[in-house]
Design a protein around this motif. Structure first.
Motif, PDB file in Angstrom:
ATOM      1  N   GLU A  88     -60.031   8.388  -3.105  1.00 33.68           N
ATOM      2  CA  GLU A  88     -59.502   9.548  -3.612  1.00 33.68           C
ATOM      3  C   GLU A  88     -59.500  10.166  -3.621  1.00 33.68           C
ATOM      4  O   GLU A  88     -59.091  11.547  -3.972  1.00 33.68           O
ATOM      5  N   LEU A  89     -60.936  10.967  -5.332  1.00 33.35           N
ATOM      6  CA  LEU A  89     -61.238  11.818  -5.528  1.00 33.35           C
ATOM      7  C   LEU A  89     -61.845  12.349  -4.798  1.00 33.35           C
ATOM      8  O   LEU A  89     -61.380  13.705  -4.813  1.00 33.35           O
ATOM      9  N   LYS A  90     -62.519  11.743  -3.848  1.00 38.65           N
ATOM     10  CA  LYS A  90     -63.250  13.191  -3.009  1.00 38.65           C
ATOM     11  C   LYS A  90     -62.407  14.086  -2.180  1.00 38.65           C
ATOM     12  O   LYS A  90     -62.263  15.086  -2.196  1.00 38.65           O
ATOM     13  N   ASN A  91     -61.244  13.146  -2.139  1.00 38.51           N
ATOM     14  CA  ASN A  91     -59.830  13.936  -0.987  1.00 38.51           C
ATOM     15  C   ASN A  91     -59.464  15.184  -2.073  1.00 38.51           C
ATOM     16  O   ASN A  91     -58.398  16.284  -1.932  1.00 38.51           O
ATOM     17  N   ALA A  92     -59.097  14.281  -2.912  1.00 43.75           N
ATOM     18  CA  ALA A  92     -58.149  15.267  -4.032  1.00 43.75           C
ATOM     19  C   ALA A  92     -59.351  16.672  -4.463  1.00 43.75           C
ATOM     20  O   ALA A  92     -59.039  17.196  -4.771  1.00 43.75           O
ATOM     21  N   ILE A  93     -60.608  16.097  -4.281  1.00 44.55           N
ATOM     22  CA  ILE A  93     -61.185  17.785  -5.055  1.00 44.55           C
ATOM     23  C   ILE A  93     -61.555  18.522  -3.823  1.00 44.55           C
ATOM     24  O   ILE A  93     -61.480  20.020  -3.404  1.00 44.55           O
ATOM     25  N   ILE A  94     -61.423  17.875  -2.507  1.00 39.72           N
ATOM     26  CA  ILE A  94     -61.472  18.386  -1.229  1.00 39.72           C
ATOM     27  C   ILE A  94     -59.975  19.562  -0.744  1.00 39.72           C
ATOM     28  O   ILE A  94     -60.013  20.445   0.003  1.00 39.72           O
TER      29      ILE A  94
ATOM     30  N   LEU B 259     -55.955  15.629 -11.878  1.00 35.12           N
ATOM     31  CA  LEU B 259     -56.691  16.604  -9.938  1.00 35.12           C
ATOM     32  C   LEU B 259     -55.722  15.512  -9.075  1.00 35.12           C
ATOM     33  O   LEU B 259     -55.121  15.156  -7.902  1.00 35.12           O
ATOM     34  N   LEU B 260     -56.169  14.046  -9.513  1.00 32.53           N
ATOM     35  CA  LEU B 260     -55.404  12.849  -8.361  1.00 32.53           C
ATOM     36  C   LEU B 260     -53.644  13.033  -8.431  1.00 32.53           C
ATOM     37  O   LEU B 260     -53.758  12.693  -7.311  1.00 32.53           O
ATOM     38  N   MET B 261     -52.966  13.450  -9.396  1.00 29.09           N
ATOM     39  CA  MET B 261     -51.466  12.894  -9.449  1.00 29.09           C
ATOM     40  C   MET B 261     -51.081  14.328  -8.390  1.00 29.09           C
ATOM     41  O   MET B 261     -50.361  14.354  -7.871  1.00 29.09           O
ATOM     42  N   MET B 262     -51.923  15.662  -9.032  1.00 26.85           N
ATOM     43  CA  MET B 262     -51.415  16.648  -8.172  1.00 26.85           C
ATOM     44  C   MET B 262     -51.866  16.297  -6.000  1.00 26.85           C
ATOM     45  O   MET B 262     -50.788  16.763  -5.635  1.00 26.85           O
ATOM     46  N   TYR B 263     -53.057  15.511  -6.240  1.00 22.33           N
ATOM     47  CA  TYR B 263     -53.713  15.213  -4.412  1.00 22.33           C
ATOM     48  C   TYR B 263     -51.998  14.502  -4.168  1.00 22.33           C
ATOM     49  O   TYR B 263     -52.240  14.979  -2.814  1.00 22.33           O
ATOM     50  N   TRP B 264     -51.719  13.493  -4.751  1.00 21.19           N
ATOM     51  CA  TRP B 264     -51.096  12.438  -4.165  1.00 21.19           C
ATOM     52  C   TRP B 264     -49.202  13.247  -4.112  1.00 21.19           C
ATOM     53  O   TRP B 264     -48.665  12.634  -3.394  1.00 21.19           O
ATOM     54  N   LEU B 265     -49.266  13.951  -5.108  1.00 23.11           N
ATOM     55  CA  LEU B 265     -47.363  14.723  -4.625  1.00 23.11           C
ATOM     56  C   LEU B 265     -48.358  15.649  -4.445  1.00 23.11           C
ATOM     57  O   LEU B 265     -46.865  16.158  -3.456  1.00 23.11           O
ATOM     58  N   LYS B 266     -48.746  16.731  -3.555  1.00 21.25           N
ATOM     59  CA  LYS B 266     -49.221  17.619  -2.705  1.00 21.25           C
ATOM     60  C   LYS B 266     -48.575  18.681  -3.707  1.00 21.25           C
ATOM     61  O   LYS B 266     -48.256  19.576  -3.166  1.00 21.25           O
TER      62      LYS B 266
END
Length: 186
Positions: free
Chosen positions: A27-33, A67-74
């Motif tokens: 999940e963290l790798k995906n969020a960074i990208i 960062l993860l929360m921003m990724y999950w919420l897009k």
């Protein structure tokens, strides 16, 4: 001698977890990208920034849980949104442990049941007064005026002095409105 390498495509990211952060690395790798608009360094180190684990993306230090929360919420989080650790473990950045709540509710949940002495409240009030002097107030920036200054090739430093705000405010406006850099009108 400084050697600058330009990465043209994203290589698989390797996470170095130096602070024992509890995180789903995929999940963290995906969020960074997701967060980055261009390829990032292959090795990403999770380090402590203040009391929270963070990663650096193109020089910007971002707390892992945000960062993860921003990724999950897009989407980017507003300044009045806090990411709360349900188990109060700041190192636990698993999805089931995080939730977004308003800053006022977040602070009250952490201060629930605490009783502050008059002396302690005085110290807090004094610290807040000193803090207000240090930081500039939030500034509403007219996007048309910002675009005209960018078109005149003004630097971010010069624009921030012109508007009486911090550099990061100008950079955020440009990030939120990328059309300001291009030739097209919106």
């Amino acid at each position: 001698m400084v050697i600058c390498l330009i990465v043209k495509y994203q290589k698989p990211i390797v996470i170095e977890n130096t602070c024992n952060c509890i995180v789903d690395e995929t999940e963290l790798k995906n969020a960074i990208i997701w967060y980055s608009d261009k390829p990032v360094a292959r090795i990403k180190k999770i380090f402590m920034q203040g009391n929270y684990p963070a990663v650096s993306i193109h020089g910007e230090k971002i707390h892992v849980h945000r960062l993860l929360m921003m990724y999950w919420l897009k989407r980017k989080l507003d300044t009045n949104e806090h990411v709360h650790h349900k188990d109060h473990n700041k190192l636990n950045a698993l999805k089931e442990n995080l939730e977004v709540i308003a800053s006022s509710k977040h602070l009250s949940s952490h201060n629930k049941g605490k009783k502050l002495s008059k002396e302690h409240r005085k110290k807090i009030a004094e610290a807040n007064r000193r803090r207000k002097v240090k930081y500039k107030k939030r500034v509403n920036i007219d996007l048309n005026e910002l675009k005209s200054l960018l078109d005149k090739n003004w630097s971010i430093n010069r624009i921030s002095k012109y508007f009486g705000c911090d550099r990061s405010t100008i950079k955020n406006r440009i990030y939120e409105h990328p059309h300001l850099l291009g030739g097209e009108e919106q």
